[in-house]
Motif scaffolding. Structure first.
Motif, PDB file in Angstrom:
ATOM      1  N   LEU A 120      42.666  42.818 -30.148  1.00 55.92           N
ATOM      2  CA  LEU A 120      41.877  42.176 -29.231  1.00 55.92           C
ATOM      3  C   LEU A 120      42.133  41.191 -28.259  1.00 55.92           C
ATOM      4  N   VAL A 121      43.246  40.346 -29.078  1.00 55.19           N
ATOM      5  CA  VAL A 121      44.066  39.365 -28.479  1.00 55.19           C
ATOM      6  C   VAL A 121      44.815  40.067 -27.302  1.00 55.19           C
ATOM      7  N   ALA A 122      45.355  41.143 -27.178  1.00 54.00           N
ATOM      8  CA  ALA A 122      46.278  42.096 -26.311  1.00 54.00           C
ATOM      9  C   ALA A 122      45.168  42.453 -25.402  1.00 54.00           C
ATOM     10  N   ARG A 123      44.129  42.845 -25.827  1.00 55.54           N
ATOM     11  CA  ARG A 123      43.279  43.567 -24.593  1.00 55.54           C
ATOM     12  C   ARG A 123      42.675  42.439 -23.885  1.00 55.54           C
ATOM     13  N   ILE A 124      42.398  41.156 -24.312  1.00 54.90           N
ATOM     14  CA  ILE A 124      42.144  39.918 -23.441  1.00 54.90           C
ATOM     15  C   ILE A 124      42.852  39.568 -22.571  1.00 54.90           C
ATOM     16  N   LEU A 125      44.064  39.426 -23.118  1.00 55.09           N
ATOM     17  CA  LEU A 125      45.622  38.877 -22.214  1.00 55.09           C
ATOM     18  C   LEU A 125      45.634  39.898 -21.087  1.00 55.09           C
ATOM     19  N   SER A 126      45.600  41.394 -21.760  1.00 51.07           N
ATOM     20  CA  SER A 126      45.937  42.259 -20.446  1.00 51.07           C
ATOM     21  C   SER A 126      44.870  42.205 -19.441  1.00 51.07           C
ATOM     22  N   ALA A 127      43.666  42.065 -19.726  1.00 52.50           N
ATOM     23  CA  ALA A 127      42.466  42.033 -18.840  1.00 52.50           C
ATOM     24  C   ALA A 127      42.737  40.785 -17.731  1.00 52.50           C
ATOM     25  N   VAL A 128      42.868  39.728 -18.491  1.00 51.29           N
ATOM     26  CA  VAL A 128      43.025  38.363 -17.618  1.00 51.29           C
ATOM     27  C   VAL A 128      44.033  38.656 -16.663  1.00 51.29           C
ATOM     28  N   VAL A 129      45.297  38.705 -17.165  1.00 52.66           N
ATOM     29  CA  VAL A 129      46.535  39.055 -16.392  1.00 52.66           C
ATOM     30  C   VAL A 129      46.074  39.851 -15.203  1.00 52.66           C
ATOM     31  N   GLY A 130      45.509  40.998 -15.594  1.00 52.60           N
ATOM     32  CA  GLY A 130      45.450  42.009 -14.495  1.00 52.60           C
ATOM     33  C   GLY A 130      44.281  41.787 -13.374  1.00 52.60           C
ATOM     34  N   ALA A 131      43.352  40.914 -13.786  1.00 57.26           N
ATOM     35  CA  ALA A 131      42.148  40.371 -12.881  1.00 57.26           C
ATOM     36  C   ALA A 131      42.546  39.503 -11.746  1.00 57.26           C
ATOM     37  N   VAL A 132      43.845  38.665 -12.055  1.00 60.59           N
ATOM     38  CA  VAL A 132      43.846  37.689 -11.172  1.00 60.59           C
ATOM     39  C   VAL A 132      45.354  37.646 -10.426  1.00 60.59           C
ATOM     40  N   ASP A 133      45.649  37.059  -9.211  1.00 64.20           N
ATOM     41  CA  ASP A 133      46.839  36.860  -8.936  1.00 64.20           C
ATOM     42  C   ASP A 133      47.517  35.468  -8.921  1.00 64.20           C
ATOM     43  N   VAL A 134      47.021  34.617  -9.783  1.00 67.95           N
ATOM     44  CA  VAL A 134      47.684  33.275  -9.984  1.00 67.95           C
ATOM     45  C   VAL A 134      48.244  33.694 -11.774  1.00 67.95           C
ATOM     46  N   PRO A 135      49.108  32.565 -11.693  1.00 69.50           N
ATOM     47  CA  PRO A 135      49.874  32.603 -13.288  1.00 69.50           C
ATOM     48  C   PRO A 135      48.561  32.544 -14.430  1.00 69.50           C
ATOM     49  N   VAL A 136      48.795  33.223 -15.586  1.00 66.32           N
ATOM     50  CA  VAL A 136      47.770  32.695 -16.834  1.00 66.32           C
ATOM     51  C   VAL A 136      48.528  32.311 -17.818  1.00 66.32           C
ATOM     52  N   THR A 137      48.238  31.342 -18.434  1.00 68.04           N
ATOM     53  CA  THR A 137      48.776  30.824 -19.771  1.00 68.04           C
ATOM     54  C   THR A 137      48.030  31.019 -20.742  1.00 68.04           C
ATOM     55  N   LEU A 138      48.507  30.689 -22.057  1.00 64.46           N
ATOM     56  CA  LEU A 138      47.686  30.602 -23.309  1.00 64.46           C
ATOM     57  C   LEU A 138      47.970  29.654 -24.286  1.00 64.46           C
ATOM     58  N   LYS A 139      46.859  29.163 -24.795  1.00 58.27           N
ATOM     59  CA  LYS A 139      47.016  27.969 -25.886  1.00 58.27           C
ATOM     60  C   LYS A 139      46.497  28.729 -27.073  1.00 58.27           C
ATOM     61  N   ILE A 140      47.512  28.488 -28.303  1.00 64.10           N
ATOM     62  CA  ILE A 140      46.906  29.129 -29.642  1.00 64.10           C
ATOM     63  C   ILE A 140      47.469  28.254 -30.751  1.00 64.10           C
ATOM     64  N   ARG A 141      46.887  28.510 -31.867  1.00 65.36           N
ATOM     65  CA  ARG A 141      47.584  27.930 -33.255  1.00 65.36           C
ATOM     66  C   ARG A 141      48.497  28.826 -33.971  1.00 65.36           C
ATOM     67  N   THR A 142      48.997  28.220 -35.113  1.00 66.11           N
ATOM     68  CA  THR A 142      50.028  29.187 -35.698  1.00 66.11           C
ATOM     69  C   THR A 142      49.618  30.290 -36.446  1.00 66.11           C
ATOM     70  N   GLY A 143      48.232  30.350 -36.610  1.00 71.41           N
ATOM     71  CA  GLY A 143      47.647  31.604 -37.293  1.00 71.41           C
ATOM     72  C   GLY A 143      46.106  31.102 -37.690  1.00 71.41           C
ATOM     73  N   PRO A 144      45.458  31.996 -38.101  1.00 68.50           N
ATOM     74  CA  PRO A 144      44.117  31.837 -38.728  1.00 68.50           C
ATOM     75  C   PRO A 144      44.196  30.786 -40.064  1.00 68.50           C
ATOM     76  N   SER A 145      45.177  31.050 -40.807  1.00 67.58           N
ATOM     77  CA  SER A 145      45.320  30.385 -42.106  1.00 67.58           C
ATOM     78  C   SER A 145      46.824  30.216 -42.406  1.00 67.58           C
ATOM     79  N   ALA A 146      47.027  29.457 -43.571  1.00 74.00           N
ATOM     80  CA  ALA A 146      48.392  29.567 -44.121  1.00 74.00           C
ATOM     81  C   ALA A 146      48.791  30.576 -44.578  1.00 74.00           C
ATOM     82  N   GLU A 147      48.135  31.760 -44.895  1.00 70.24           N
ATOM     83  CA  GLU A 147      48.316  32.805 -45.563  1.00 70.24           C
ATOM     84  C   GLU A 147      48.612  33.920 -44.387  1.00 70.24           C
TER      85      GLU A 147
END
Length: 335
Positions: A120-147
């Motif tokens: 789903l992450v990949a689909r969202i990023l591809s959709a947003v990047v493909g929708a606009v002509d400006v740069p797209v950046t992303l903010k994340i964390r290191t993961g859902p959990s320590a595991e």
């Protein structure tokens, strides 16, 4: 460094924070050294776009370029539409929120909850990047959990999707803000991708920032909570990164001018009623670490009028920045 066509003159960014990084605060932080300042998170739900709250979030008047709007959501099509809408209303960079750990955001499977679903992450990023002509950046964390620390895989997905820069908070979703931000994952992500990487988490001053840059290889740092009540932290950190020397503390007159100017901007932006209420938390942050500040803060929390708030705030900041040459008020006393 560059984000798309935008040359970013500095290595210290303001982190997007819900309820904090409104236009008055972004402009102040940029003026005091932040090289970039993203909006507070804007929901992608089209039904909410014309609410007063949403209109204020996309108000960029007087804001220096490049203007960054952070969007949140979990549906690729809706996120793409939200990106186009915000570009049409002045956004020059779209930032995607996959880092917020708040329950009300994660319950909608948005924010950092998305990290558990890499397709789903990949689909969202591809959709947003493909929708606009400006740069797209992303903010994340290191993961859902320590595991499940999957920041390296997410970073590679982001680069493959055409994301122009990545900001990484060095904690997992389930940590929220507990524990220490981890540098080893930032370093691993830096080795894995070629796009700019911005490190975030536990940067409270210049030494923290330089240490993160040296240990992880990040291109820039992002400061959030440490800027609350101390927006001049950006120029302090940038100066230390550039020169290795520590700037002297700001003069009391400068602190007073910045604080009162900030309050006036809040009153003008929100209107005197809401502006007074929004300003209260900022007043608390400005005063919290100063001698006698808590007593002044308690008085200021009860003020209802914009003119009275400005007057009493001026009295308070003059007193506390003068080393208590003026006595702090007795709690509960009237102005």
């Amino acid at each position: 460094m560059y984000i798309g066509p935008h040359k970013i003159d500095g290595r210290v960014f303001l982190a997007p924070m819900a309820g904090v990084t409104d236009r008055p605060f972004r402009i102040l932080c940029r003026r005091l050294g932040a090289a970039l300042a993203a909006s507070e998170m804007v929901g992608s739900n089209p039904a909410l776009r014309e609410t007063r709250k949403s209109r204020l979030k996309r108000d960029h008047r007087g804001e220096p370029s490049p203007r960054v709007v952070q969007i949140a959501g979990a549906d690729p099509r809706v996120m793409a539409e939200a990106a186009r809408f915000n570009v049409d209303h002045g956004a020059e960079i779209i930032d995607i929120n996959m880092g917020c750990p708040a329950k009300k955001v994660n319950r909608r499977l948005a924010g950092s909850a998305l990290l558990a679903d890499e397709p789903l992450v990949a689909r969202i990023l591809s959709a947003v990047v493909g929708a606009v002509d400006v740069p797209v950046t992303l903010k994340i964390r290191t993961g859902p959990s320590a595991e499940q620390r999957n920041a390296v895989r997410i970073a590679r997905i982001a680069e493959d999707a055409g994301i122009d820069a990545l900001a990484l908070h060095g904690r997992t979703r389930d940590q929220h803000y507990r524990g220490e931000a981890e540098h080893q994952t930032l370093a691993a992500v830096r080795r894995a991708i070629n796009i700019p990487l911005i490190g975030n988490g536990d940067i409270t001053g210049p030494a923290d920032a330089r240490r993160l840059l040296e240990v992880t290889g990040c291109d820039a740092v992002m400061i959030g909570r440490a800027a609350q009540g101390r927006p001049w932290i950006f120029r302090e950190v940038q100066h230390f990164i550039e020169t290795g020397s520590v700037l002297p503390p700001p003069a009391p007159g400068d602190v007073q001018r910045w604080m009162l100017g900030h309050l006036q901007a809040l009153h003008a932006f929100y209107g005197p009623g809401q502006g007074v209420r929004v300003a209260r938390k900022h007043i608390g942050w400005y005063l919290q670490a100063l001698p006698g500040g808590d007593a002044w803060r308690r008085r200021l929390m009860r003020v209802e009028r914009a003119d009275e708030q400005l007057s009493l705030a001026a009295e308070a900041i003059t007193a506390v920045t003068a080393g208590m040459n003026t006595a702090a008020p007795v709690a509960g006393s009237a102005h």
